[in-house]
Design an enzyme around this catalytic site. Structure first.
Site, PDB file in Angstrom:
ATOM      1  N   LYS A   1      48.589  21.598  53.706  1.00 57.67           N
ATOM      2  CA  LYS A   1      49.459  20.904  52.766  1.00 57.67           C
ATOM      3  C   LYS A   1      50.432  21.874  52.122  1.00 57.67           C
ATOM      4  CE  LYS A   1      46.566  17.082  51.038  1.00 57.67           C
ATOM      5  NZ  LYS A   1      45.857  16.617  49.819  1.00 57.67           N
TER       6      LYS A   1
ATOM      7  N   ARG B   1      40.154   5.095  40.676  1.00 60.65           N
ATOM      8  CA  ARG B   1      41.113   4.300  39.937  1.00 60.65           C
ATOM      9  C   ARG B   1      41.376   2.961  40.571  1.00 60.65           C
ATOM     10  NH1 ARG B   1      45.626   8.346  40.766  1.00 60.65           N
ATOM     11  NH2 ARG B   1      44.543   8.027  42.721  1.00 60.65           N
TER      12      ARG B   1
ATOM     13  N   SER C   1      49.346  12.629  40.733  1.00 58.85           N
ATOM     14  CA  SER C   1      50.244  13.780  40.751  1.00 58.85           C
ATOM     15  C   SER C   1      51.515  13.486  41.534  1.00 58.85           C
ATOM     16  CB  SER C   1      49.533  14.995  41.359  1.00 58.85           C
ATOM     17  OG  SER C   1      48.425  15.359  40.572  1.00 58.85           O
TER      18      SER C   1
END
Lengths: 163, 163, 163, 163, 163, 163
Positions: C41, C90, C128
């Site tokens: 990443k 979430r 993020s």
């Protein structure tokens, strides 16, 4: 002029319902809150009581009407020249059921569109069933309902006056 | 007058997009189709090409405008006095992402409402990515796109003219 | 003494992360925030920058440590005698991925338990990636991150200093 | 010392419940299994029978207590100074309902955290309702419940002694 | 010769069921439609009526048999040397329940495989419960069921002859 | 004779794939494992390597063939007179994508049916990507793949011989 209907059982109306209703009012010229009568369900409040609580809750809104219906929803929408049916979408489990109802309603009346709106995320956890459960345990539900609904819930559970 | 924006990448526009657009037109007085420019993505068609295909696709619709935007969506909505952002909701995977975007947009501009509409169920399987894949294999996609899009897809893949 | 690890990329740390961290601290005697290094990443902030932002964010918390790891998560947990891996949950899309990782980690180390915690619902929409996108458009993200993260995001996008 | 409560109907307790309980014991210093009394539900086993089956099932575990409650869950948690409510998360359908309950409980008592744990994947398919159905058809359920539960299920369905 | 069973309540059989059945016939050499008797449910049509409607609906299909069962599904499958249990998968909510049943059936009989098939997307919205509701409101359901089912639904609701 | 195709990338083949394949063999008279070539993806193993690993993995199965295809899946199915496309369904996230592909394939070839099978629940967490990640960290993956795949993974990551 664009009219929408916002159907529900409203047993009782909550601040989550009112959040959706306010959004619908911002989008449509007229919104008809339609109180459903389902002979198979046993609501906590009678249709008359639910109607009274709804009227009180929306008394300061403009361009809102309240009606009762006990037939096929899309026929009620057609009679009122509504272009849309408003549904609140809070969570995934709502989604599936709502999707199915919307597809069936589209099949029955393709000119009426189901419009999904999302409430403020602070109402994600809120529905009438949870409000009834909390009130049953004596929990204050001022944060979730109008003052009149709060009062009536207390009466129901203090006096055990459930029909 | 109630205005809505219908944002997307439209790479290329499909009949699923047009189905949603027609529903939005039935509900709002004006709909602005907003073509998003995302510098991080490499679309098959340039912004100019996508704009041309969109213009052709909506040429018979009334009360529709097309615009390009490359900033924050809610700011574009505000500048155009839009009360709503239109999103198509086809499937569960749409739901999650859309829910998150809608919550964020509400945080940024609480007066603009995300309105979810469902396409005809025959477009459940349809998106631009699948159309591009089928066209790449030489499959005819007449059922899924306008004649002009179909033509341009053939040009892209016959000549290998992908930018 | 019960130790938990709270792994993540934290690119950058948000108030949603801190909400979960505070809950973990209430449950465990020690929480090790573990910053993952994934060579595949390309983060916006370097590992050093992310570490600095994390340290600043947790400076007032007790019983919290910060560490970097670039190997297998369960091995890191074992070396630190952790009984649990903390994960924020979430939304539905989190659920699936987290479920799969949790099952694999259980297969690799059955004595370490994945513990799912839910953030305050106001952070449902927050991650993020969204913070980075908003900052890129010049939107103020004070509500979502610490003052230092806010400042560093402005530096990144004003100066174009992305590595 | 960190205490958690693990609420449920346990009609009857299964090996899936025990798997979650063992994980909770590894994380917390004390776990109170709390048997819920819901006057609206008609369980197969009476509260006394379910309590007896639970006591037998956990007799070899340390740091476990059993209690009955018939009020609001978070109040029970508060009285026992619990920092957490344990919930097993097996599948997506669990997730939605649990999410909603967790959000409501957080609203009612923000200092008590819902902790989701995953059972071994071999218990994904297991719940009390399925166990009751299998036993009703005379299927042996030794793999899914304790010997005492197995015995009691046979008694119930052989003698037709359901209350 | 490969045999599959296609279990259901069929209260009443719909065109969605027949769509799945046709697909099953294309895959297997023989398909046994198995009408489940659940003493806990109160169907609109008696088992005899549902059987009659099913027989009429499949009268033009080859390699199809109809049977009634009131025990454990996998035992019925075993007695008939079936290699597969057919289930229609229309939507996410189906998925979860079906997944759980399939896992349990695999546990009970690992040699019998649950085979999920998808109906035509136009039947996504269709199930027996919706058909019963529409018929109750006097809506014509010709599009969703066979002529005989349509006729019998009218009889039920015109005469109020529900048992 | 009923033929099915079982398409995939198989980078590399896992025991989860083989579990699905065994179920497909029990249902169909012939199963063609079809190795997809996607020029846009960079697999860890070349097509030749993946083919070799597949051949070794299925060497003891009867009625199985292996093929490579780089075009439209339904055309490959048609050429081989397949009545079904086999897909493994492990989790919800599989479901959505698979549903969409199945709908599109049905649109393109209505006579070919997508058949969803569920692996043993112990393979719920398993996919090729996780196997590659574990092998990259030097974790032994004997439990998840054939001996030959295990050996080749070690070679890849020890020698860094990734193409």
């Amino acid at each position: 002029m664009k009219t929408a209907i916002y159907p529900g059982t409203f047993d009782p109306v909550t601040k989550g319902h009112l959040d959706i209703l306010e959004r619908a009012i911002a989008i449509f010229d007229k919104v008809i809150v339609t109180l459903g009568i389902n002979p198979n369900k046993k609501p906590l409040f009678t249709a008359e009581e639910r109607m009274e609580l709804l009227k009180d809750a929306v008394k300061d809104y403009k361009n809102v009407e309240i009606a009762v219906f006990d037939g096929l929803l899309v026929e009620f929408a057609r009679k009122n020249n509504a272009v849309a049916i408003i549904r609140g979408l809070r969570a995934l489990s709502d989604f599936e059921y709502e999707f199915q109802m919307a597809l069936m309603n589209k099949k029955l009346a393709d000119e009426i569109h189901t419009v999904f709106l999302m409430p403020n995320e602070k109402y994600t956890y809120l529905n009438s069933s949870i409000v009834r459960n909390l009130a049953q345990f004596g929990t204050d539900v001022t944060d979730f309902v109008t003052p009149l609904v709060n009062e009536r819930l207390k009466e129901k559970f203090l006096t055990g006056n459930t029909h």
